[in-house]
Design a protein around this motif. Structure first.
Motif, PDB file in Angstrom:
ATOM      1  N   GLY A   1      -8.686  26.489  64.663  1.00 22.93           N
ATOM      2  CA  GLY A   1     -10.061  26.374  64.202  1.00 22.93           C
ATOM      3  C   GLY A   1     -10.381  27.389  63.123  1.00 22.93           C
ATOM      4  O   GLY A   1      -9.803  28.477  63.090  1.00 22.93           O
ATOM      5  N   VAL A   2     -11.303  27.025  62.248  1.00 23.09           N
ATOM      6  CA  VAL A   2     -11.744  27.966  61.209  1.00 23.09           C
ATOM      7  C   VAL A   2     -13.261  28.073  61.185  1.00 23.09           C
ATOM      8  O   VAL A   2     -13.846  28.489  60.180  1.00 23.09           O
ATOM      9  CB  VAL A   2     -11.217  27.555  59.807  1.00 23.09           C
ATOM     10  CG1 VAL A   2      -9.724  27.741  59.708  1.00 23.09           C
ATOM     11  CG2 VAL A   2     -11.603  26.106  59.480  1.00 23.09           C
ATOM     12  N   ASP A   3     -13.929  27.712  62.307  1.00 30.78           N
ATOM     13  CA  ASP A   3     -15.378  27.805  62.346  1.00 30.78           C
ATOM     14  C   ASP A   3     -15.855  29.250  62.395  1.00 30.78           C
ATOM     15  O   ASP A   3     -17.051  29.520  62.286  1.00 30.78           O
ATOM     16  CB  ASP A   3     -15.953  27.018  63.534  1.00 30.78           C
ATOM     17  CG  ASP A   3     -15.268  27.332  64.846  1.00 30.78           C
ATOM     18  OD1 ASP A   3     -14.035  27.213  64.905  1.00 30.78           O
ATOM     19  OD2 ASP A   3     -15.968  27.706  65.803  1.00 30.78           O
ATOM     20  N   ASN A   4     -14.915  30.191  62.519  1.00 27.31           N
ATOM     21  CA  ASN A   4     -15.273  31.614  62.464  1.00 27.31           C
ATOM     22  C   ASN A   4     -15.352  32.130  61.031  1.00 27.31           C
ATOM     23  O   ASN A   4     -15.715  33.282  60.799  1.00 27.31           O
ATOM     24  CB  ASN A   4     -14.248  32.460  63.226  1.00 27.31           C
ATOM     25  CG  ASN A   4     -12.825  32.258  62.719  1.00 27.31           C
ATOM     26  OD1 ASN A   4     -12.345  31.132  62.655  1.00 27.31           O
ATOM     27  ND2 ASN A   4     -12.150  33.340  62.375  1.00 27.31           N
ATOM     28  N   ILE A   5     -15.024  31.284  60.053  1.00 27.16           N
ATOM     29  CA  ILE A   5     -14.992  31.689  58.642  1.00 27.16           C
ATOM     30  C   ILE A   5     -15.896  30.776  57.819  1.00 27.16           C
ATOM     31  O   ILE A   5     -15.881  29.548  58.009  1.00 27.16           O
ATOM     32  CB  ILE A   5     -13.549  31.609  58.087  1.00 27.16           C
ATOM     33  CG1 ILE A   5     -12.607  32.484  58.910  1.00 27.16           C
ATOM     34  CG2 ILE A   5     -13.498  32.026  56.622  1.00 27.16           C
ATOM     35  CD1 ILE A   5     -11.134  32.238  58.619  1.00 27.16           C
ATOM     36  N   ASP A   6     -16.676  31.350  56.914  1.00 30.05           N
ATOM     37  CA  ASP A   6     -17.472  30.549  55.973  1.00 30.05           C
ATOM     38  C   ASP A   6     -16.522  30.087  54.868  1.00 30.05           C
ATOM     39  O   ASP A   6     -16.379  30.735  53.830  1.00 30.05           O
ATOM     40  CB  ASP A   6     -18.619  31.385  55.400  1.00 30.05           C
ATOM     41  CG  ASP A   6     -19.581  30.565  54.548  1.00 30.05           C
ATOM     42  OD1 ASP A   6     -19.136  29.555  53.970  1.00 30.05           O
ATOM     43  OD2 ASP A   6     -20.753  30.954  54.433  1.00 30.05           O
ATOM     44  N   VAL A   7     -15.859  28.965  55.124  1.00 26.68           N
ATOM     45  CA  VAL A   7     -14.814  28.486  54.207  1.00 26.68           C
ATOM     46  C   VAL A   7     -15.398  28.123  52.843  1.00 26.68           C
ATOM     47  O   VAL A   7     -14.791  28.407  51.806  1.00 26.68           O
ATOM     48  CB  VAL A   7     -14.085  27.275  54.824  1.00 26.68           C
ATOM     49  CG1 VAL A   7     -13.045  26.727  53.856  1.00 26.68           C
ATOM     50  CG2 VAL A   7     -13.424  27.671  56.135  1.00 26.68           C
ATOM     51  N   ALA A   8     -16.572  27.516  52.816  1.00 23.72           N
ATOM     52  CA  ALA A   8     -17.171  27.102  51.545  1.00 23.72           C
ATOM     53  C   ALA A   8     -17.426  28.303  50.639  1.00 23.72           C
ATOM     54  O   ALA A   8     -17.108  28.275  49.446  1.00 23.72           O
ATOM     55  CB  ALA A   8     -18.463  26.335  51.810  1.00 23.72           C
ATOM     56  N   THR A   9     -17.987  29.376  51.205  1.00 22.28           N
ATOM     57  CA  THR A   9     -18.238  30.581  50.403  1.00 22.28           C
ATOM     58  C   THR A   9     -16.937  31.216  49.962  1.00 22.28           C
ATOM     59  O   THR A   9     -16.813  31.690  48.827  1.00 22.28           O
ATOM     60  CB  THR A   9     -19.078  31.584  51.213  1.00 22.28           C
ATOM     61  OG1 THR A   9     -20.334  30.990  51.549  1.00 22.28           O
ATOM     62  CG2 THR A   9     -19.327  32.856  50.408  1.00 22.28           C
ATOM     63  N   ALA A  10     -15.952  31.232  50.851  1.00 24.25           N
ATOM     64  CA  ALA A  10     -14.648  31.786  50.485  1.00 24.25           C
ATOM     65  C   ALA A  10     -14.071  31.042  49.286  1.00 24.25           C
ATOM     66  O   ALA A  10     -13.584  31.661  48.318  1.00 24.25           O
ATOM     67  CB  ALA A  10     -13.697  31.707  51.675  1.00 24.25           C
ATOM     68  N   ARG A  11     -14.119  29.732  49.312  1.00 23.70           N
ATOM     69  CA  ARG A  11     -13.589  28.937  48.201  1.00 23.70           C
ATOM     70  C   ARG A  11     -14.345  29.215  46.902  1.00 23.70           C
ATOM     71  O   ARG A  11     -13.743  29.287  45.832  1.00 23.70           O
ATOM     72  CB  ARG A  11     -13.674  27.451  48.554  1.00 23.70           C
ATOM     73  CG  ARG A  11     -12.774  27.017  49.699  1.00 23.70           C
ATOM     74  CD  ARG A  11     -11.327  26.989  49.296  1.00 23.70           C
ATOM     75  NE  ARG A  11     -11.055  26.037  48.244  1.00 23.70           N
ATOM     76  CZ  ARG A  11     -10.043  25.184  48.242  1.00 23.70           C
ATOM     77  NH1 ARG A  11      -9.212  25.161  49.262  1.00 23.70           N
ATOM     78  NH2 ARG A  11      -9.845  24.360  47.235  1.00 23.70           N
ATOM     79  N   GLN A  12     -15.657  29.370  47.018  1.00 25.05           N
ATOM     80  CA  GLN A  12     -16.460  29.685  45.828  1.00 25.05           C
ATOM     81  C   GLN A  12     -16.044  31.005  45.198  1.00 25.05           C
ATOM     82  O   GLN A  12     -16.118  31.179  43.981  1.00 25.05           O
ATOM     83  CB  GLN A  12     -17.947  29.719  46.190  1.00 25.05           C
ATOM     84  CG  GLN A  12     -18.539  28.357  46.511  1.00 25.05           C
ATOM     85  CD  GLN A  12     -19.946  28.451  47.077  1.00 25.05           C
ATOM     86  OE1 GLN A  12     -20.526  29.544  47.160  1.00 25.05           O
ATOM     87  NE2 GLN A  12     -20.502  27.319  47.469  1.00 25.05           N
ATOM     88  N   ARG A  13     -15.577  31.922  46.041  1.00 19.43           N
ATOM     89  CA  ARG A  13     -15.154  33.231  45.553  1.00 19.43           C
ATOM     90  C   ARG A  13     -13.660  33.267  45.212  1.00 19.43           C
ATOM     91  O   ARG A  13     -13.113  34.334  44.930  1.00 19.43           O
ATOM     92  CB  ARG A  13     -15.465  34.308  46.600  1.00 19.43           C
ATOM     93  CG  ARG A  13     -16.958  34.523  46.841  1.00 19.43           C
ATOM     94  CD  ARG A  13     -17.196  35.679  47.789  1.00 19.43           C
ATOM     95  NE  ARG A  13     -16.603  36.922  47.319  1.00 19.43           N
ATOM     96  CZ  ARG A  13     -17.161  37.748  46.428  1.00 19.43           C
ATOM     97  NH1 ARG A  13     -18.335  37.423  45.888  1.00 19.43           N
ATOM     98  NH2 ARG A  13     -16.550  38.857  46.062  1.00 19.43           N
TER      99      ARG A  13
END
Length: 328
Positions: free
Chosen positions: A81-93
């Motif tokens: 699972g990756v619900d512990n990470i804000d994946v969308a914001t990470a990708r934006q950065r």
């Protein structure tokens, strides 16, 4: 001139063989203890590392990512699972996120069946009596549980783990039903002997056992809410080895205490380690400390996937278990 070694920070203790291999391949910073990193420690780790090896106990949100600096380029999550990470914001950065899917499928399915059996056959009650020395011999009506064979099992989420649970349930003679966002292909459905329900409400109202095997996403948060839990038969059981947030834990606790539900087997909880204390004192509830994936083999395989993701990234290629927006 040799290429500089990738800087990797690991947030939790991993199996020794995994840590040893990481240290051989990368400039790896390991934990001396197994205490989860604080918010500030996680931000500092991202500021000094090319790769952060996180786990499900590390909650990395948009604010933390905004303070993570420019160095970190990959968060290699040790877990499916990756619900512990804000994946969308990470990708934006410009930060990639990978995970370790498919490794613990069989282990988690085993634990799901173990919980079904434990609750149905009242195994913890028997263990408690034996451990306290209070057992005084066999009696015809003592510790009567129920038969698993013939019961209707409703699986919520028919991905890898849900299908593995279905295969095991068939062997025990259970009747398999499921609700999923997408219906399985006919040949897969036939091979599993599973019946699809388009309506989750209709399925849960007719099942003897409900097994939660779906991920936690915005659309599955409290999918089993108070209203839907009320649809369950009073004789039904609920088992959750997936994500605690899928079930309204307070509503479930109220129903169990009121006798409106026969029992529950839980390996995950809505608020992590902060379990509703009223759950701990119920004889018809089996609580486990997130043991679903806890096998030596599974945890080593998870570490191997993390290493492959990092090594592939270091070689300039896309990590094989890269999380992309369409997967969320």
């Amino acid at each position: 001139m040799p290429k500089p070694r990738l800087s990797v920070v690991v947030t939790r203790r991993l199996p020794e063989v995994v840590e040893t291999r990481m240290a051989e391949l990368f400039d790896t910073e390991l934990r001396e203890d197994d205490r989860p990193m604080t918010r500030d420690e996680l931000i500092a780790a991202m500021c000094r590392a090319d790769v952060l090896v996180s786990s499900i106990t590390d909650h990395i949100d948009a604010s933390m990512l905004a303070h993570s600096g420019e160095r970190v380029k990959l968060i290699a999550n040790y877990g499916a699972g990756v619900d512990n990470i804000d994946v969308a914001t990470a990708r934006q950065r410009g930060i990639l996120v990978s995970n370790t899917p498919g490794v613990t499928t069989e282990d988690t399915a085993d634990m799901t069946m173990a919980l079904i059996l434990a609750v149905t056959r009242r195994i913890p009650e028997g263990l408690a009596v034996m451990q306290t020395g209070q057992w005084d011999g066999w009696a015809p009506t003592a510790y009567l549980g129920g038969r698993v064979g013939g019961r209707r099992l409703g699986i919520l989420g028919m991905g890898r783990i849900g299908q593995a649970v279905a295969r095991r349930a068939n062997v025990f003679g259970m009747e398999v039903h499921y609700h999923n966002r997408r219906r399985l292909q006919a040949e897969v459905e036939e091979g599993l002997g599973a019946t699809w329900w388009e309506s989750l409400d209709q399925m849960v109202s007719r099942m003897d056992v409900i097994s939660i095997n779906c991920p936690h996403t915005p659309s599955t948060f409290h999918l089993m809410n108070a209203r839907r839990l009320k649809l369950l038969k009073p004789s039904a059981l609920l088992v959750n080895t997936s994500r605690g947030e899928v079930v309204d834990e307070n509503a479930l606790t109220r129903m169990l205490r009121a006798g409106e539900l026969a029992g529950a087997g839980l390996d995950v909880y809505e608020h992590g380690a902060e379990i509703n204390p009223r759950l701990r004192h119920l004889d018809n509830v089996v609580l486990l400390p997130q043991m679903g994936s806890a096998t030596v083999e599974g945890r080593i395989e998870m570490g191997e996937k993390v290493i492959i993701n990092i090594k592939t990234f270091d070689d300039g290629h896309r990590p094989p278990d890269l999380i992309v927006p369409s997967m969320l």
